[in-house]
Scaffold this motif. Structure first.
Motif, PDB file in Angstrom:
ATOM      1  N   ASN A 165      52.268  46.240  39.219  1.00 56.67           N
ATOM      2  CA  ASN A 165      50.877  46.130  38.247  1.00 56.67           C
ATOM      3  C   ASN A 165      49.525  46.117  38.466  1.00 56.67           C
ATOM      4  N   LEU A 176      43.693  53.177  32.334  1.00 56.20           N
ATOM      5  CA  LEU A 176      42.486  52.798  33.154  1.00 56.20           C
ATOM      6  C   LEU A 176      40.912  52.937  33.488  1.00 56.20           C
ATOM      7  N   THR A 211      46.304  44.323  36.344  1.00 58.21           N
ATOM      8  CA  THR A 211      45.397  43.753  35.754  1.00 58.21           C
ATOM      9  C   THR A 211      44.397  43.707  35.613  1.00 58.21           C
ATOM     10  N   TRP A 212      43.280  44.110  34.311  1.00 63.60           N
ATOM     11  CA  TRP A 212      42.222  44.670  34.617  1.00 63.60           C
ATOM     12  C   TRP A 212      41.775  43.763  33.074  1.00 63.60           C
ATOM     13  N   TYR A 213      41.021  43.668  32.914  1.00 66.23           N
ATOM     14  CA  TYR A 213      40.036  42.086  32.609  1.00 66.23           C
ATOM     15  C   TYR A 213      38.918  42.838  31.055  1.00 66.23           C
ATOM     16  N   SER A 263      49.086  43.489  41.625  1.00 67.61           N
ATOM     17  CA  SER A 263      50.758  42.766  41.899  1.00 67.61           C
ATOM     18  C   SER A 263      51.347  44.203  42.537  1.00 67.61           C
ATOM     19  N   GLY A 292      39.358  41.273  38.126  1.00 72.93           N
ATOM     20  CA  GLY A 292      41.293  41.718  38.061  1.00 72.93           C
ATOM     21  C   GLY A 292      42.156  41.418  39.167  1.00 72.93           C
ATOM     22  N   GLU A 346      49.931  39.190  45.083  1.00 74.18           N
ATOM     23  CA  GLU A 346      48.391  38.941  43.729  1.00 74.18           C
ATOM     24  C   GLU A 346      47.168  39.409  44.516  1.00 74.18           C
ATOM     25  N   ASP A 382      42.870  39.866  44.618  1.00 72.09           N
ATOM     26  CA  ASP A 382      41.914  40.311  43.331  1.00 72.09           C
ATOM     27  C   ASP A 382      41.244  41.415  44.011  1.00 72.09           C
TER      28      ASP A 382
END
Length: 91
Positions: free
Chosen positions: A81, A19, A83-85, A67, A64, A56, A58
């Protein structure tokens, strides 16, 4: 102010591997604020219709999400977790 802390689960290396540094810094800023909320952190983020469990939130304008699991008995918010777009990777 709360006595709560935060930590990565299972580990920082596992969750943040690959990341951008700015994304990790933003996640750490957010979970620091969640820990400051203490027991109220069980109501932050999604799902909106219930408290507790895996939540979760944002990050960086919806590019992204993180979590996290607030655990009142441990007085800790665990980052489970990220999550990165991958948009705007200049972060």
């Amino acid at each position: 102010m709360s006595n709560w802390s935060w930590d990565y689960n299972p580990s920082e290396e596992y969750i943040t591997d690959g990341l951008p540094v700015g994304v990790v810094a933003e996640v750490e800023r957010i979970v620091t604020e969640l820990a400051a909320l203490g027991p109220d952190s069980v109501r932050v983020g999604r799902p909106l219709d219930r408290e507790g469990g895996l939540r979760e939130f944002d990050i960086l304008g919806g590019r992204g999400f993180v979590s996290f699991l607030p655990v009142p008995r441990n007085e800790c918010v665990y980052v489970c977790n990220i999550t990165w777009y991958g948009l705007g990777e200049d972060q």
